[in-house]
Design a protein around this motif. Structure first.
Motif, PDB file in Angstrom:
ATOM      1  N   LEU A  52       6.524  -1.250  11.107  1.00 22.77           N
ATOM      2  CA  LEU A  52       6.867  -1.867   9.918  1.00 22.77           C
ATOM      3  C   LEU A  52       7.887  -2.802   9.909  1.00 22.77           C
ATOM      4  N   VAL A  53       8.846  -2.366  10.572  1.00 20.34           N
ATOM      5  CA  VAL A  53       9.933  -3.598  10.960  1.00 20.34           C
ATOM      6  C   VAL A  53       9.196  -4.767  11.828  1.00 20.34           C
ATOM      7  N   ALA A  54       8.290  -4.267  12.744  1.00 16.48           N
ATOM      8  CA  ALA A  54       7.677  -5.588  13.374  1.00 16.48           C
ATOM      9  C   ALA A  54       6.799  -6.343  12.436  1.00 16.48           C
ATOM     10  N   ASP A  55       5.997  -5.725  11.527  1.00 10.98           N
ATOM     11  CA  ASP A  55       5.260  -6.417  10.456  1.00 10.98           C
ATOM     12  C   ASP A  55       6.262  -7.330   9.846  1.00 10.98           C
ATOM     13  N   ALA A  56       7.382  -7.158   9.563  1.00 16.43           N
ATOM     14  CA  ALA A  56       8.275  -7.752   8.547  1.00 16.43           C
ATOM     15  C   ALA A  56       8.471  -9.159   9.340  1.00 16.43           C
ATOM     16  N   LEU A  57       9.034  -8.920  10.903  1.00 16.64           N
ATOM     17  CA  LEU A  57       9.416  -9.664  11.787  1.00 16.64           C
ATOM     18  C   LEU A  57       8.125 -10.908  11.908  1.00 16.64           C
ATOM     19  N   ASN A  58       6.748 -10.347  12.095  1.00 16.51           N
ATOM     20  CA  ASN A  58       5.784 -11.123  12.411  1.00 16.51           C
ATOM     21  C   ASN A  58       5.481 -11.893  11.121  1.00 16.51           C
ATOM     22  N   SER A  59       5.623 -11.340   9.902  1.00 13.72           N
ATOM     23  CA  SER A  59       5.350 -12.191   8.751  1.00 13.72           C
ATOM     24  C   SER A  59       6.248 -13.315   8.695  1.00 13.72           C
ATOM     25  N   MET A  60       7.674 -13.116   9.157  1.00 14.33           N
ATOM     26  CA  MET A  60       8.404 -14.382   9.158  1.00 14.33           C
ATOM     27  C   MET A  60       7.904 -15.292  10.166  1.00 14.33           C
ATOM     28  N   VAL A  61       7.387 -14.892  11.249  1.00 19.66           N
ATOM     29  CA  VAL A  61       6.870 -15.645  12.391  1.00 19.66           C
ATOM     30  C   VAL A  61       5.876 -16.752  11.543  1.00 19.66           C
ATOM     31  N   GLN A  62       5.023 -15.960  10.978  1.00 13.91           N
ATOM     32  CA  GLN A  62       3.755 -16.786  10.334  1.00 13.91           C
ATOM     33  C   GLN A  62       4.263 -17.759   9.330  1.00 13.91           C
ATOM     34  N   GLU A  63       5.260 -17.520   8.678  1.00 12.81           N
ATOM     35  CA  GLU A  63       5.742 -18.480   7.759  1.00 12.81           C
ATOM     36  C   GLU A  63       7.064 -19.536   8.396  1.00 12.81           C
ATOM     37  N   GLY A  64       6.875 -19.551   9.667  1.00 11.87           N
ATOM     38  CA  GLY A  64       7.814 -20.443  10.391  1.00 11.87           C
ATOM     39  C   GLY A  64       9.236 -20.247  10.121  1.00 11.87           C
ATOM     40  N   TYR A 108      10.821  -5.347   4.846  1.00 15.35           N
ATOM     41  CA  TYR A 108      10.529  -3.926   5.414  1.00 15.35           C
ATOM     42  C   TYR A 108      10.498  -3.025   4.510  1.00 15.35           C
ATOM     43  N   ALA A 109      11.573  -2.966   3.387  1.00 15.18           N
ATOM     44  CA  ALA A 109      11.452  -2.143   2.135  1.00 15.18           C
ATOM     45  C   ALA A 109      10.216  -2.227   1.613  1.00 15.18           C
ATOM     46  N   HIS A 110       9.373  -3.384   1.334  1.00 16.05           N
ATOM     47  CA  HIS A 110       8.181  -3.436   0.479  1.00 16.05           C
ATOM     48  C   HIS A 110       7.093  -2.878   1.586  1.00 16.05           C
ATOM     49  N   ASN A 111       7.433  -3.170   2.919  1.00 12.85           N
ATOM     50  CA  ASN A 111       6.496  -2.526   3.695  1.00 12.85           C
ATOM     51  C   ASN A 111       6.277  -0.949   3.856  1.00 12.85           C
ATOM     52  N   VAL A 112       7.474  -0.554   3.839  1.00 10.71           N
ATOM     53  CA  VAL A 112       7.621   1.024   3.707  1.00 10.71           C
ATOM     54  C   VAL A 112       7.135   1.540   2.427  1.00 10.71           C
ATOM     55  N   ALA A 113       7.701   1.173   1.243  1.00  7.71           N
ATOM     56  CA  ALA A 113       6.680   1.375  -0.079  1.00  7.71           C
ATOM     57  C   ALA A 113       5.514   1.648  -0.014  1.00  7.71           C
ATOM     58  N   MET A 114       5.070   0.312   0.578  1.00  4.74           N
ATOM     59  CA  MET A 114       3.397   0.319   0.500  1.00  4.74           C
ATOM     60  C   MET A 114       2.758   1.520   1.341  1.00  4.74           C
ATOM     61  N   HIS A 115       3.448   1.616   2.620  1.00  8.47           N
ATOM     62  CA  HIS A 115       3.208   2.791   3.695  1.00  8.47           C
ATOM     63  C   HIS A 115       3.030   4.040   2.858  1.00  8.47           C
ATOM     64  N   LEU A 116       4.262   4.315   2.261  1.00 12.00           N
ATOM     65  CA  LEU A 116       4.471   5.662   1.575  1.00 12.00           C
ATOM     66  C   LEU A 116       3.364   6.089   0.638  1.00 12.00           C
ATOM     67  N   LEU A 117       2.816   5.058  -0.038  1.00 12.70           N
ATOM     68  CA  LEU A 117       1.609   5.478  -0.928  1.00 12.70           C
ATOM     69  C   LEU A 117       0.487   5.993  -0.229  1.00 12.70           C
ATOM     70  N   GLU A 118       0.239   5.443   0.989  1.00 13.50           N
ATOM     71  CA  GLU A 118      -0.849   5.859   1.840  1.00 13.50           C
ATOM     72  C   GLU A 118      -0.548   7.355   2.561  1.00 13.50           C
ATOM     73  N   GLU A 119       0.710   7.276   2.955  1.00 16.67           N
ATOM     74  CA  GLU A 119       0.883   8.718   3.734  1.00 16.67           C
ATOM     75  C   GLU A 119       2.408   8.988   3.731  1.00 16.67           C
ATOM     76  N   LYS A 120       2.982  10.127   3.398  1.00 15.73           N
ATOM     77  CA  LYS A 120       4.344  10.437   3.507  1.00 15.73           C
ATOM     78  C   LYS A 120       4.645  11.097   4.961  1.00 15.73           C
TER      79      LYS A 120
END
Length: 373
Positions: free
Chosen positions: A238-250, A344-356
């Motif tokens: 989920l940290v990698a997802d946060a970093l990659n989303s920033m890459v996509q936005e330049g 990352y905080a957003h990614n974790v929040a979304m992840h926790l809805l699916e699985e704790k």
């Protein structure tokens, strides 16, 4: 190549993002090891001959947990009724970048607290800082009776050789740790690095501990035999997802993300046991597995998420206190860190809805074999 010894340390001071303010997760593990620590010290009691009991805390970090360990050991020693030990020497070890100053500044406050908790009969104790990596020698031969390490041994001495080949092809593109999209060689390189590091940790401690000395270790591990399915892979993913989303936005260079890998490994129970057995200096007296919620403030045992957004923020603060120096060391700008952890905080929040998902913590009590080194 990032030098882990220089870059890896928790966020110092006592501010809002400091490790001192965000280490409840680690505190829970220390509290859970209390009985094991007491038992280990009772075992030493019969064998320790010297007047001073010498205790090392390896990877002590800074903040309240360093003192929690000290006060637990003082209470345990008093309960075990040590006949011979008249004083205790605490050697607090961490990497040179650790905030030792904060520890030393708050010593007098803690002395008061220890007296309040244990009455005036407290054994005299002394505290010294020992900077250096525990993957090297730290103490004289046969000088320690008891070594303790909490939440530290999943950190490796370096990112495994061959993963971030500078100038070469990065083999773990878009990931910062082992993930389901990592080629199999990535897991293998991580495991080899863990085996080398953990082996040398054991070998060096066996030289520093007296015969019959004990260690209590707790560190993050995994349940699955497949390293890419480790619970903690999701956390770093989920940290990698946060970093990659920033890459996509330049907002960040792709190359920078592709060359960032965690100097970290969550071993399986079998891998840990195998290293201890093949290194050969210690018996495993006891091994426990503890599960702990990602959100350090969520003490519930069930899978209910009360407030996933709040949990997302709590997890992000906890991880930031650990990860910020590594990120700043690699990416250079302090400015991006806020952004990374908001996402990352957003990614974790979304992840926790699916699985704790839970942290898996191994707790081990080890005793030196009588090798008369």
């Amino acid at each position: 190549m990032m030098k882990v010894e220089e870059a890896l340390h928790m966020v110092g001071g006592a501010g809002d993002t400091s490790y001192a303010s965000n280490s409840r997760l680690q505190e829970k593990a220390i509290r859970k090891t209390k009985d094991i620590v007491e038992k280990a010290l009772k075992n030493i009691n019969g064998e320790v001959v010297s007047k001073s009991l010498v205790v090392a805390d390896l990877g002590c970090s800074s903040g309240p947990n360093a003192f929690l360990v000290i006060s637990q050991i003082i209470s345990a020693v008093m309960e075990a009724g040590f006949q011979k030990a008249k004083e205790i020497m605490f050697l607090l070890n961490d990497l040179p970048g650790n905030d030792f100053n904060t520890i030393f500044r708050s010593l007098s406050l803690y002395e008061k607290k220890v007296k309040e908790e244990n009455g005036d009969q407290v054994l005299p104790y002394f505290v010294a800082g020992v900077p250096g990596s525990f993957y090297g020698r730290l103490f004289p031969s046969n000088s320690l009776h008891f070594a303790h390490s909490s939440y530290s041994l999943m950190w490796l001495s370096q990112v495994p050789v061959g993963i971030d080949q500078s100038g070469g092809v990065n083999i773990n593109k878009g990931n910062i740790y082992i993930s389901r999209t990592s080629p199999p060689i990535v897991s293998r390189l991580y495991l080899e690095q863990f085996k080398r590091d953990f082996s040398s940790f054991l070998k060096l401690r066996s030289q520093e501990l007296v015969n019959g000395g004990q260690m209590v270790l707790s560190f993050l591990g995994r349940k699955s035999s497949d390293p890419s399915k480790a619970e903690v892979c999701r956390l770093w993913g989920l940290v990698a997802d946060a970093l990659n989303s920033m890459v996509q936005e330049g907002l960040m260079e792709e190359e920078k993300v592709n060359t960032f890998n965690m100097p970290f490994y969550a071993a399986s129970k079998e891998e840990v046991q195998q290293v201890i057995q093949s290194e050969g200096s210690f018996y495993i007296e006891q091994m426990q597995i503890l599960e702990s919620n990602w959100d350090p403030f969520d003490d519930s045992d069930d899978d209910q998420i009360f407030d996933n957004v709040k949990s997302g923020h709590n997890v992000a603060k906890c991880i930031r206190a650990v990860l910020e120096p590594l990120l700043v060391g690699h990416f250079g700008q302090d400015a991006i860190v806020d952004q990374v952890f908001e996402r990352y905080a957003h990614n974790v929040a979304m992840h926790l809805l699916e699985e704790k998902t839970k942290h898996i913590v191994f707790i081990l009590a080890l005793k030196t074999k009588d090798l008369h080194h």
